[in-house]
Design an enzyme around this catalytic site. Structure first.
Site, PDB file in Angstrom:
ATOM      1  N   GLY A 131       0.811  -1.220   0.000  1.00  0.00           N
ATOM      2  CA  GLY A 131       0.000   0.000   0.000  1.00  0.00           C
ATOM      3  C   GLY A 131       0.841   1.266   0.000  1.00  0.00           C
ATOM      4  N   CYS A 132       1.911   1.256   0.788  1.00  0.00           N
ATOM      5  CA  CYS A 132       2.777   2.439   0.868  1.00  0.00           C
ATOM      6  C   CYS A 132       3.528   2.663  -0.440  1.00  0.00           C
ATOM      7  CB  CYS A 132       3.736   2.300   2.041  1.00  0.00           C
ATOM      8  SG  CYS A 132       2.881   2.236   3.640  1.00  0.00           S
ATOM      9  N   THR A 133       3.917   1.571  -1.082  1.00  0.00           N
ATOM     10  CA  THR A 133       4.601   1.678  -2.376  1.00  0.00           C
ATOM     11  C   THR A 133       3.650   2.241  -3.426  1.00  0.00           C
ATOM     12  OG1 THR A 133       6.044  -0.174  -1.793  1.00  0.00           O
ATOM     13  CG2 THR A 133       5.890   0.408  -4.135  1.00  0.00           C
ATOM     14  N   ALA A 146       3.068   6.055  -2.689  1.00  0.00           N
ATOM     15  CA  ALA A 146       4.235   6.886  -3.019  1.00  0.00           C
ATOM     16  C   ALA A 146       4.464   6.949  -4.530  1.00  0.00           C
ATOM     17  CB  ALA A 146       5.474   6.344  -2.316  1.00  0.00           C
TER      18      ALA A 146
END
Length: 154
Positions: A44-46, A49
């Site tokens: 999710g963070c990838t 970003a």
């Protein structure tokens, strides 16, 4: 607790290159998308970003910069940025002081143990340093487009 219409709390944190980002220096110059995320290199963070990085020039046309904050250290941020070709600035809040300042930490009880975790939250701060929008517990997919719609109306 920060609310819409409040002055954004100012802070200074190091980025992936260990250069200091000072929010106070951006007030009067840019709108700021300040997004908090749990960890580098998670799916999710990838996605979040990469999506912000892919649309960074669109945000720049609205005189807006994008800054991500997580508790990961600067070296981890640099590896994350380089591995995924990210262009947004990633700030390290290892002591979680800015996370606490912005109220994005949440305690949960899991199997009888209380754990503190970061809630994925985005703050849109205008050029005057006022919090104009807060999006909490967001889904990474499509989030950059949702934020861009809000920024484009500032």
């Amino acid at each position: 607790m920060i609310r819409i219409g409040d002055s954004a709390p100012v802070f200074a944190l190091p980025d992936a290159d260990m250069e200091l980002f000072d929010l106070a220096e951006e007030i009067g110059r840019h709108h700021v998308v300040l997004y908090f995320y749990p960890r580098d290199n998670t799916p999710g963070c990838t996605l979040q970003a990469a999506d912000f990085s892919d649309h960074e020039t669109d945000f720049a046309k609205c005189d807006c910069i994008i800054v991500g904050v997580s508790p990961d250290d600067c070296l981890t941020h640099a590896e994350f940025r380089d591995e995924h070709g990210l262009s947004v600035r990633l700030l390290s809040d290892e002591d979680k002081e800015v996370c606490q300042l912005y109220g994005v930490l949440q305690s949960r009880v899991i199997d009888g143990v209380t754990r503190s975790g970061l809630v994925r939250t985005t703050f849109i701060i205008d050029k005057q340093g006022v919090v104009r929008h807060i999006l909490s517990d967001v889904s990474p997919r499509g989030h950059a487009a949702e934020v861009f719609k809000l920024v484009s109306k500032l």
